[in-house]
Design an enzyme around this catalytic site. Structure first.
Site, PDB file in Angstrom:
ATOM      1  N   ARG A  30       0.840  -1.201   0.000  1.00  0.00           N
ATOM      2  CA  ARG A  30       0.000   0.000   0.000  1.00  0.00           C
ATOM      3  C   ARG A  30       0.877   1.253   0.000  1.00  0.00           C
ATOM      4  NH1 ARG A  30      -5.097  -1.752   0.214  1.00  0.00           N
ATOM      5  NH2 ARG A  30      -5.372  -3.781   1.230  1.00  0.00           N
ATOM      6  N   ASP A  31       0.451   2.225  -0.813  1.00  0.00           N
ATOM      7  CA  ASP A  31       1.177   3.498  -0.885  1.00  0.00           C
ATOM      8  C   ASP A  31       1.083   4.205   0.465  1.00  0.00           C
ATOM      9  OD1 ASP A  31       2.051   5.447  -3.521  1.00  0.00           O
ATOM     10  OD2 ASP A  31       1.722   6.433  -1.584  1.00  0.00           O
ATOM     11  N   ILE A  32       2.191   4.807   0.876  1.00  0.00           N
ATOM     12  CA  ILE A  32       2.253   5.479   2.180  1.00  0.00           C
ATOM     13  C   ILE A  32       1.407   6.760   2.177  1.00  0.00           C
ATOM     14  CG2 ILE A  32       4.270   6.985   1.792  1.00  0.00           C
ATOM     15  CD1 ILE A  32       5.361   5.905   4.490  1.00  0.00           C
ATOM     16  N   ASN A  88       4.570   6.065 -13.899  1.00  0.00           N
ATOM     17  CA  ASN A  88       5.192   7.367 -14.166  1.00  0.00           C
ATOM     18  C   ASN A  88       6.636   7.177 -14.611  1.00  0.00           C
ATOM     19  OD1 ASN A  88       2.908   8.872 -13.312  1.00  0.00           O
ATOM     20  ND2 ASN A  88       3.483   8.550 -11.172  1.00  0.00           N
ATOM     21  N   HIS A 101       7.465   1.071 -11.029  1.00  0.00           N
ATOM     22  CA  HIS A 101       6.334   0.529 -10.289  1.00  0.00           C
ATOM     23  C   HIS A 101       5.037   0.930 -10.972  1.00  0.00           C
ATOM     24  CE1 HIS A 101       7.540   4.446  -8.685  1.00  0.00           C
ATOM     25  NE2 HIS A 101       6.246   4.700  -8.560  1.00  0.00           N
ATOM     26  N   MET A 102       4.009   0.132 -10.736  1.00  0.00           N
ATOM     27  CA  MET A 102       2.665   0.398 -11.247  1.00  0.00           C
ATOM     28  C   MET A 102       1.786   0.801 -10.062  1.00  0.00           C
ATOM     29  SD  MET A 102       0.153  -2.412 -12.977  1.00  0.00           S
ATOM     30  CE  MET A 102       0.800  -2.374 -14.634  1.00  0.00           C
TER      31      MET A 102
HETATM   32  P1  5GP Z   1       5.983   7.826  -8.319  1.00  0.00           P
HETATM   33  O1  5GP Z   1       5.628   9.297  -8.319  1.00  0.00           O
HETATM   34  O2  5GP Z   1       7.479   7.577  -8.284  1.00  0.00           O
HETATM   35  O3  5GP Z   1       5.298   7.099  -9.446  1.00  0.00           O
HETATM   36  O4  5GP Z   1       5.340   7.237  -7.019  1.00  0.00           O
HETATM   37  C1  5GP Z   1       6.053   6.869  -5.885  1.00  0.00           C
HETATM   38  C2  5GP Z   1       5.041   6.522  -4.803  1.00  0.00           C
HETATM   39  O5  5GP Z   1       5.735   5.909  -3.747  1.00  0.00           O
HETATM   40  C3  5GP Z   1       4.296   7.725  -4.230  1.00  0.00           C
HETATM   41  O6  5GP Z   1       2.904   7.583  -4.441  1.00  0.00           O
HETATM   42  C4  5GP Z   1       4.684   7.708  -2.749  1.00  0.00           C
HETATM   43  O7  5GP Z   1       3.611   8.077  -1.907  1.00  0.00           O
HETATM   44  C5  5GP Z   1       5.117   6.270  -2.541  1.00  0.00           C
HETATM   45  N1  5GP Z   1       6.107   6.090  -1.488  1.00  0.00           N
HETATM   46  C6  5GP Z   1       7.229   6.839  -1.312  1.00  0.00           C
HETATM   47  N2  5GP Z   1       7.919   6.385  -0.253  1.00  0.00           N
HETATM   48  C7  5GP Z   1       7.218   5.341   0.258  1.00  0.00           C
HETATM   49  C8  5GP Z   1       7.441   4.461   1.360  1.00  0.00           C
HETATM   50  O8  5GP Z   1       8.427   4.542   2.094  1.00  0.00           O
HETATM   51  N3  5GP Z   1       6.505   3.499   1.573  1.00  0.00           N
HETATM   52  C9  5GP Z   1       5.404   3.365   0.769  1.00  0.00           C
HETATM   53  N4  5GP Z   1       4.547   2.373   1.079  1.00  0.00           N
HETATM   54  N5  5GP Z   1       5.168   4.171  -0.276  1.00  0.00           N
HETATM   55  C10 5GP Z   1       6.064   5.150  -0.538  1.00  0.00           C
END
Ligand code: 5GP
Length: 118
Positions: A30-32, A88, A101-102
């Protein structure tokens, strides 16, 4: 050599995350900072930095992201209403973690496909 991100540490369970699925190819957690009621990141265990770095040898891993996305959408109860999958890439794509990542987003209408530049 590819530099590791915190996602590799999550995959190896060295730092905590709410992991909802893991196998030899991918890990989903799950996203944080969730942007929707369901916001799960589905990540190949191999640390590919961006879509620009994808090679033919990655086809099986990356195809598997969709298999896992479909399974998780069913489990989350969002499959029938629908959801959005996002990958992205780099600055204009809004990528902040450089381990491909997706995003699986759902549980509410997701709105327009992209926001307009401010
Ligand atoms: P991006 O913008 O690179 O496609 O998305 C990265 C995602 O990773 C973001 O939605 C952000 O909230 C999530 N994220 C960043 N750090 C962490 C973390 O330490 N744990 C989790 N579960 N998600 C993270």
């Amino acid at each position: 050599m590819t530099e590791e991100t915190l996602f590799s540490k999550i995959i190896r369970r060295e730092i905590p995350a709410d992991i909802v699925y893991q196998d030899e190819r991918v890990t989903a957690f799950r996203d944080i900072n969730p942007q929707a009621p369901t916001h799960i990141l589905i990540v190949p265990n191999k640390p590919i930095p961006t879509v620009n770095d994808v090679g033919e040898e990655d086809e099986a891993d990356l195809g598997h992201l969709f298999v896992v996305a479909a399974r998780l959408a069913q489990e989350e109860g969002i499959a029938e209403n629908g959801y959005r999958l996002i990958v992205n890439c780099n600055r204009h794509g809004g990528q902040i973690v450089f381990h491909l990542h997706m995003h699986l987003l759902g549980g509410r209408p997701m709105g327009r496909m992209v926001s307009q530049p401010k």
